[in-house]
Design a protein around this motif. Structure first.
Motif, PDB file in Angstrom:
ATOM      1  N   LYS A   1      28.627  81.240 -11.992  1.00 35.18           N
ATOM      2  CA  LYS A   1      28.129  82.564 -11.632  1.00 35.18           C
ATOM      3  C   LYS A   1      26.656  82.700 -11.994  1.00 35.18           C
ATOM      4  CE  LYS A   1      31.965  84.625 -10.304  1.00 35.18           C
ATOM      5  NZ  LYS A   1      32.124  85.317  -9.041  1.00 35.18           N
TER       6      LYS A   1
ATOM      7  N   TYR B   1      23.665  85.581 -12.896  1.00 34.79           N
ATOM      8  CA  TYR B   1      23.533  86.929 -13.444  1.00 34.79           C
ATOM      9  C   TYR B   1      22.061  87.292 -13.545  1.00 34.79           C
ATOM     10  CZ  TYR B   1      28.296  85.898 -14.944  1.00 34.79           C
ATOM     11  OH  TYR B   1      29.621  85.542 -14.977  1.00 34.79           O
TER      12      TYR B   1
ATOM     13  N   LYS C   1      24.179  89.790 -24.752  1.00 32.04           N
ATOM     14  CA  LYS C   1      25.436  89.443 -24.089  1.00 32.04           C
ATOM     15  C   LYS C   1      25.940  88.071 -24.539  1.00 32.04           C
ATOM     16  CE  LYS C   1      26.736  92.513 -21.045  1.00 32.04           C
ATOM     17  NZ  LYS C   1      28.003  93.210 -21.243  1.00 32.04           N
TER      18      LYS C   1
ATOM     19  N   SER D   1      34.249  86.591 -14.120  1.00 32.99           N
ATOM     20  CA  SER D   1      33.312  86.938 -15.184  1.00 32.99           C
ATOM     21  C   SER D   1      34.041  87.641 -16.327  1.00 32.99           C
ATOM     22  CB  SER D   1      32.215  87.868 -14.655  1.00 32.99           C
ATOM     23  OG  SER D   1      31.355  87.166 -13.795  1.00 32.99           O
TER      24      SER D   1
ATOM     25  N   TYR E   1      34.706  90.296 -19.452  1.00 31.96           N
ATOM     26  CA  TYR E   1      34.546  91.744 -19.527  1.00 31.96           C
ATOM     27  C   TYR E   1      33.082  92.095 -19.844  1.00 31.96           C
ATOM     28  CZ  TYR E   1      35.043  96.557 -21.016  1.00 31.96           C
ATOM     29  OH  TYR E   1      34.901  97.907 -21.127  1.00 31.96           O
ATOM     30  N   GLY E   2      32.538  93.040 -19.067  1.00 39.45           N
ATOM     31  CA  GLY E   2      31.182  93.499 -19.279  1.00 39.45           C
ATOM     32  C   GLY E   2      30.103  92.699 -18.578  1.00 39.45           C
ATOM     33  N   TRP E   3      30.477  91.649 -17.844  1.00 35.79           N
ATOM     34  CA  TRP E   3      29.495  90.805 -17.162  1.00 35.79           C
ATOM     35  C   TRP E   3      29.468  91.016 -15.649  1.00 35.79           C
ATOM     36  CZ3 TRP E   3      26.631  86.310 -18.989  1.00 35.79           C
ATOM     37  CH2 TRP E   3      26.587  86.237 -20.377  1.00 35.79           C
ATOM     38  N   LYS E   4      30.531  91.503 -15.082  1.00 32.45           N
ATOM     39  CA  LYS E   4      30.662  91.635 -13.618  1.00 32.45           C
ATOM     40  C   LYS E   4      29.505  92.422 -13.002  1.00 32.45           C
ATOM     41  CE  LYS E   4      33.327  91.284  -9.875  1.00 32.45           C
ATOM     42  NZ  LYS E   4      33.414  90.035  -9.179  1.00 32.45           N
ATOM     43  N   SER E   5      29.081  93.486 -13.645  1.00 35.26           N
ATOM     44  CA  SER E   5      28.025  94.327 -13.068  1.00 35.26           C
ATOM     45  C   SER E   5      26.668  93.632 -13.039  1.00 35.26           C
ATOM     46  CB  SER E   5      27.921  95.653 -13.826  1.00 35.26           C
ATOM     47  OG  SER E   5      27.588  95.422 -15.176  1.00 35.26           O
ATOM     48  N   TYR E   6      26.532  92.499 -13.728  1.00 36.08           N
ATOM     49  CA  TYR E   6      25.268  91.757 -13.744  1.00 36.08           C
ATOM     50  C   TYR E   6      25.282  90.568 -12.787  1.00 36.08           C
ATOM     51  CZ  TYR E   6      24.537  94.588 -17.851  1.00 36.08           C
ATOM     52  OH  TYR E   6      24.400  95.657 -18.710  1.00 36.08           O
ATOM     53  N   GLU E   7      26.410  90.333 -12.134  1.00 32.52           N
ATOM     54  CA  GLU E   7      26.492  89.229 -11.168  1.00 32.52           C
ATOM     55  C   GLU E   7      25.549  89.480  -9.995  1.00 32.52           C
ATOM     56  OE1 GLU E   7      30.339  88.217  -9.620  1.00 32.52           O
ATOM     57  OE2 GLU E   7      31.244  88.227 -11.618  1.00 32.52           O
TER      58      GLU E   7
END
Length: 98
Positions: A4, A6, A17, A79, A81-87
């Motif tokens: 992924k 980010y 992070k 991703s 938890y907490g990383w999806k929005s930064y993909e």
């Protein structure tokens, strides 16, 4: 295993992070606590700068606003938890891992 890309608002945000994926050993050295490869790319060059024959800058390069980080997660299929929005999924990525 997944790969992924980010983009975070700053290097500090990216480092925050990453902290949860490292512990300190008895000597104070960072030791990964998850199977992953973190590739810190930093700010990406969006447009190359121009330079003369002596290497003097004519036009400064244009850099990305955010801080880029690529990760190969070994034991995850999405991703954490907490990383999806930064993909991010760039149309023309600067590099790829095969």
């Amino acid at each position: 295993m997944i790969y992924k890309k980010y983009e975070f608002g700053s290097q500090e945000q990216a480092e925050d992070k990453l902290e949860r994926f490292f512990d300190l050993d008895e000597n104070g050295n960072e030791v990964q606590n998850i199977k992953a490869h973190f590739i810190k790319l930093g700010k990406l060059v969006i447009e190359q700068g121009e330079y003369d024959e002596q290497g003097e800058e004519i036009t400064a390069p244009v850099l990305s606003e955010g801080y880029a980080l690529d990760v190969i997660w070994k034991e995850l299929d999405e991703s954490p938890y907490g990383w999806k929005s930064y993909e991010v999924e760039p149309e023309n990525p600067k590099h790829k891992i095969f």
